[in-house]
Design an enzyme around this catalytic site. Structure first.
Site, short mmCIF file in Angstrom:
data_model
loop_
_atom_site.label_atom_id
_atom_site.label_comp_id
_atom_site.label_asym_id
_atom_site.label_seq_id
_atom_site.Cartn_x
_atom_site.Cartn_y
_atom_site.Cartn_z
N ASP A 1 25.01 -25.22 10.06
CA ASP A 1 23.59 -25.35 9.74
C ASP A 1 23.43 -26.37 8.61
O ASP A 1 23.17 -26.00 7.47
CB ASP A 1 23.08 -23.96 9.31
N HIS B 1 11.79 -18.23 -2.04
CA HIS B 1 12.36 -16.88 -1.98
C HIS B 1 12.01 -16.20 -3.31
O HIS B 1 11.95 -16.87 -4.36
CB HIS B 1 13.89 -16.92 -1.92
N ASP C 1 10.01 -24.30 10.64
CA ASP C 1 10.90 -24.96 9.68
C ASP C 1 11.39 -26.26 10.27
O ASP C 1 12.00 -26.27 11.35
CB ASP C 1 12.11 -24.06 9.37
N GLU D 1 12.69 -15.36 11.43
CA GLU D 1 13.41 -16.62 11.66
C GLU D 1 14.83 -16.33 12.14
O GLU D 1 15.60 -15.66 11.47
CB GLU D 1 13.46 -17.42 10.36
N GLU E 1 13.20 -22.39 13.47
CA GLU E 1 13.67 -23.58 12.73
C GLU E 1 14.27 -24.54 13.74
O GLU E 1 15.07 -24.14 14.59
CB GLU E 1 14.72 -23.18 11.68
N ASP F 1 12.38 -27.31 5.49
CA ASP F 1 13.55 -26.49 5.18
C ASP F 1 14.83 -27.27 5.46
O ASP F 1 15.49 -27.06 6.48
CB ASP F 1 13.52 -25.19 5.99
N HIS G 1 18.07 -24.46 13.91
CA HIS G 1 18.61 -23.18 14.39
C HIS G 1 18.50 -23.10 15.91
O HIS G 1 19.39 -22.57 16.58
CB HIS G 1 17.88 -22.01 13.74
N ASP H 1 21.21 -28.65 8.07
CA ASP H 1 19.85 -28.85 7.54
C ASP H 1 19.60 -30.26 7.04
O ASP H 1 19.24 -30.48 5.88
CB ASP H 1 19.58 -27.84 6.41
N ASP I 1 14.63 -17.07 -5.86
CA ASP I 1 14.75 -18.48 -6.29
C ASP I 1 14.12 -18.66 -7.66
O ASP I 1 14.49 -19.56 -8.42
CB ASP I 1 13.97 -19.43 -5.35
C1 GCO Z 1 18.85 -21.53 6.40
C2 GCO Z 1 17.69 -20.64 6.55
C3 GCO Z 1 16.91 -20.49 5.35
C4 GCO Z 1 15.64 -19.73 5.62
C5 GCO Z 1 15.12 -19.19 4.38
C6 GCO Z 1 13.84 -18.44 4.58
O1 GCO Z 1 18.85 -22.55 7.07
O2 GCO Z 1 19.76 -21.19 5.65
O3 GCO Z 1 16.84 -21.24 7.45
O4 GCO Z 1 16.60 -21.71 4.82
O5 GCO Z 1 14.67 -20.54 6.21
O6 GCO Z 1 16.12 -18.38 3.86
O7 GCO Z 1 14.00 -17.15 4.27
MN MN Z 2 14.89 -22.07 7.85
MN MN Z 3 18.92 -24.08 8.78
#
Ligand code: GCO
Ligand code: MN
Ligand code: MN
Length: 426
Positions: free
Chosen positions: A299, A91, A289, A223, A261, A331, A264, A301, A94
């Site tokens: 989420d 980003h 992603d 996304e 993603e 991601d 997601h 991740d 970042d």
């Molecule tokens: C999340 C989002 C982020 C986006 C990222 C790209 O899971 O919070 O996916 O990771 O991928 O902000 O802009």
């Molecule tokens: Mn993502």
């Molecule tokens: Mn995510």
């Protein structure tokens, strides 16, 4: 004198404590005892990208304090280089403080990033503008206020300029905050028009900057994330985004596609493969992603393959058979229980290696003679038969249909290596 007596459960063996000074080496020894890791050279053959924010994630969340120290881009890029992650993504904020965006300081930082990438053999694949975290985006980057929208456009155009300078091929838009908590306060059609104006500004800036640099334009990837962080979201799913791309609101719909993603798609209860298939059919699967997690939950991740390896294998079979070979963007969020050392010693190398293994297994699935013969037989059908007679058509195919379950069994066997002779004799 106080004598402390440690309670000891007689069923629990006494364990020798591992002093803090010995813990990192134990983790390293056990990681290497797992075996099966790929060399950095092999890992570099895949179009895998490591986001700055994933490695720098400190473990904070709504109810969670950070558990790790901050890490800057120099360290992240160096560690990715050692692991063999050949691409890096970020980003804007970042790596560049919000107040320095668009200033000379930004370009000094960008030039330090370029050197770090070059020194460690990485390329920047993707840049994304943060249009959700800062207070200015409280009502989204497509807010009613023209000043907020103008500032949003500045962020999107500036992101494209940074992308070209770093040699990126992709820009991602995660409009997670393109939504609202209070019903009735906005006109959704108007907000979507304003959102399109932002994307139009980014594409037009891209066309102009690309021409100046003699580079191709970037691929602009939307996304979706159906739940967090807003209560209601205007473009909750990849399918909503496909409709938006084709709504007539975008001036350059050919430049805009998707960055689905995995989690997601799963979060809202979708079949990830089906969501990807719809994007593939539209020619809009630009970027992916990769991570893992649970349906109808937050989420979280989690790293690829740690929750749904069989589903992941299926996803990669679909992508391999349709010629999609990346970018695969890591991601995910290393868990809060992983230390700063563990992020680069365990979390990233093992995530990359699971991805590569699953990708190669997907190749095994595509080549597998049992699956091939079974799917061919299903497609051949049981004819000839009177196709106006439902019962006759059903009877003609009846036994063949058991192959569906057989194919699923074979996929499981391939996942566990049974097709290469792994089995248990008791
Ligand atoms: C999340 C989002 C982020 C986006 C990222 C790209 O899971 O919070 O996916 O990771 O991928 O902000 O802009
Ligand atoms: Mn993502
Ligand atoms: Mn995510």
């Amino acid at each position: 004198m106080v004598v402390r007596v440690r309670y000891h459960d007689p069923l629990d063996p006494i364990m020798n404590p591992i002093p803090p000074s010995a813990q990192a080496s134990l983790v390293e020894r056990l990681t290497s005892a797992c075996g099966g890791s790929y060399s950095p050279e092999v890992r570099r053959r895949y179009f895998i990208s490591g986001p700055q924010w994933a490695a720098a994630y400190e473990g904070q969340a709504l109810f969670h304090a950070p558990t790790r120290e901050p890490v800057g881009f120099e360290r992240v890029i160096e560690e990715y280089g050692k692991i063999g992650i050949a691409h890096w993504a970020t980003h804007d904020s970042d790596v560049i403080p919000t107040e320095a965006l668009g200033t000379d300081r930004q370009w000094e930082i960008v030039s330090r990033i370029k050197s770090a990438l070059a020194n460690n053999g990485l390329a920047c694949s993707m840049v994304t503008a943060e249009t959700f975290h800062h207070a200015v985006f409280a009502a989204s980057p497509a807010a009613e206020s023209p000043e907020v929208r103008e500032y949003g456009k500045f962020r999107l155009r500036n992101n494209i300029a940074i992308g070209h300078e770093l040699g990126a091929q992709y820009a991602v838009y995660w409009p997670g905050s393109l939504g609202y908590q209070i019903q009735g306060a906005i006109d959704e059609t108007q907000t979507l028009r304003w959102f399109a104006e932002g994307l139009n500004a980014a594409c037009e800036a891209d066309i102009e900057i690309a021409a100046r640099h003699g580079r191709p334009t970037l691929k602009h990837c939307m996304e979706a994330k159906p739940f967090e962080p807003q209560a209601e979201i205007l473009l909750p799913t990849s399918d909503a985004m496909l409709a938006f791309i084709n709504s007539g609101l975008l001036k350059h719909p050919e430049m805009v596609g998707l960055n689905p993603e995995y989690l997601h798609e799963l979060m809202w209860g979708a079949a990830v493969r089906a969501a990807l298939a719809r994007a593939l059919l539209c020619g809009k699967l630009f970027h992916f992603d990769i991570n893992d997690g649970y349906r109808l939950k937050h989420d979280v991740d989690i790293a690829v393959g740690l929750v749904n390896p069989l589903d992941w294998l299926n996803v990669l079979v679909l992508l391999r058979s349709h010629g999609f070979s990346g970018p695969f963007n890591l991601d995910y969020k290393p868990p809060r229980t992983t230390s700063n050392h563990g992020v680069f010693a365990v979390s990233f190398p093992t995530a990359v290696d699971r991805f590569i293994t699953l990708w190669e297994m997907a190749g095994d699935v595509i080549e597998d003679p049992v699956i091939k013969e079974a799917t061919d037989a299903l497609k051949a059908g049981g004819g000839p038969v009177d196709t106006l007679d439902a019962a006759a058509v059903f009877r003609a195919n009846k036994e063949l249909l058991s192959l569906h379950e057989l194919i699923a069994h074979r996929l499981f066997q391939i996942l566990i290596g049974a097709h290469r002779g792994r089995h248990y004799n008791i």
